[in-house]
Write an enzyme that holds these catalytic residues in place. Sequence first.
Site, PDB file in Angstrom:
ATOM      1  N   HIS A 216       0.844  -1.200   0.000  1.00 52.80           N
ATOM      2  CA  HIS A 216       0.000   0.000   0.000  1.00 52.80           C
ATOM      3  C   HIS A 216       0.883   1.254   0.000  1.00 52.80           C
ATOM      4  CE1 HIS A 216      -2.953  -2.909   1.554  1.00 52.80           C
ATOM      5  NE2 HIS A 216      -3.890  -2.061   1.169  1.00 52.80           N
ATOM      6  N   ASP A 286      -4.287  -6.848  -7.524  1.00 47.99           N
ATOM      7  CA  ASP A 286      -4.533  -6.128  -6.280  1.00 47.99           C
ATOM      8  C   ASP A 286      -4.784  -4.671  -6.688  1.00 47.99           C
ATOM      9  OD1 ASP A 286      -4.820  -5.527  -3.600  1.00 47.99           O
ATOM     10  OD2 ASP A 286      -2.939  -6.502  -2.996  1.00 47.99           O
TER      11      ASP A 286
END
Length: 558
Positions: A216, A286
Amino acid sequence: MKYILILLLTLLTLDANTTSDQKLKKQIGRMLVIGFENESVNKNTEIVKQIQKYDLGGVILFDKFYQKRSITKNIRSPKQLKELTSKLKKLSRKPLLISVDQEGGSVARLKHYYGFDRFPSAKEVAHLSTTQAKEIYEKQSQMLERNSINCNFAPVVDLDINPKNRVISKLERSFGSSSQEVTKYAKIMINAQTKHNVISVLKHFPGHGSSLGDSHKGFVDISKTWTKEELVPYQNLIDANKVDMIMSAHVFNSHLDSKYPATLSYNINTKLLREKMGFKGVLISDDLQMKAITKHFTLKETVTKAINSGVDILLFGNQLESNDADELVKLIYSQVKSGAISKKRIQEANTRIENLHTKNSIVQRHIDFGQERIDMTKAYIKQHYALETKDIKIDPKIIVLHWTAVMDFEDCFKRLKGNTLYNDRGDIADAGALNVSSHFLVARDGTIYQLMPDNWMARHVIGLNYSSIGIENVGGEGNEKDDLTPAQVEANIKLVKYLKAKYPNIEYLIGHHEYQKMEESLLWLEKDADYRTQKADPGKKFMNSVRENVKELGLKKP
């Protein structure tokens, strides 16, 4: 007159090109799953407009905004969520993936303090018995189904290798460090979700459990910590035919690809996952807005490399950045037009997505097929094909379409359910007491029911049972009326495409009325020269309609 004809031809060409362009844009739209900001929607909501404009592949729901955790994004309460998902389904013209991250423990969008049940983390579940795990995942799957969520980004099959790992180990998202234990508990979760028509997504391929960083926030290199053991749960579940979707990880591994992270890597997504490990399902990225991607690649580079690497669905959560469908479709469309992305890849991804929805729409309604029927099937194989078999598994080479000649679904199911033939089947009773059956039964409204495993032998077509998958269609009144519905035509088209993808060795598509034309084929095994029946099902019109719409599969006629 000459100029008028030229003008007409020009207009027709422009119209054809416009139609082709619209189709391409919708195919691109099917490859997108996007986050949005609304707790409720209507036909004028922007995400709904984009769903309808592009046949958007799906949406991802979050309870809170990533940067503003005090503000509700999509999930506030069970009542609100159910209204939201119901509207999304109703307003979408095509099957829509309505997805969440509902792993249990700290990664749960449907939280207990919103009014949902609390479910334990993967680590907690792994300390319980398999019976307890089944109960937990059965309840969680029921909750997802009840709220019209049909795609869960779980189970996590990362191995808990690095206790310092902040995104897997510290959050208790792994079932453990043993690949066998991870496989065992992941399979329990998958089975429960499949039962409730919730698509499971294994993550994070090729393994995130040995990492130190968080993708992230930035680049994550696992080259020195990753081992091949992290692939074992994926391989186990692929081999067990339990995997419909896999999510790629934004991790870099120089041993697998010296240049690109997994999500953008052809070596990892195609050469390793598809060619070496045999995965045939849908690969989803993702979130492509994570810093591990956006810090190093432009949006154009990201979507182009991801699609070319073998990714079928691109995920944009719109939590970390903002990308809407208009922007993404326009960008990918321009890349296809320029040749940077091939149309073949777009079509390939769409085929996988369509087959995924077909599989997920199949209702499991099993006929009796215990040991008695298995033994009767073995006896039938020995009597009619002169084969001694250990089991009743088949290698499908033919799909045979039928009609039932019985107009009521429940009556059809009842006649197929038991082990032995009905008394009124004197025409085939001398050939054995084993009841007729079929792998699938399609109702008048197009609903597909699976009656038995599609790689077990069913008695449905003389001489060819040992290599044939049977699809019965409710209809054919009086065993002569060509009355199968348009919905059944569409269902058979989808089912044939799905079965061909699942079993690439299938060669033939035939109607039951054509079966005797196969007598010269090596697939014909019947030893009794007098055992034949005349068939009219499912009718030439029906077969022509199905064949016309699956011609790209190259299936042969008898």
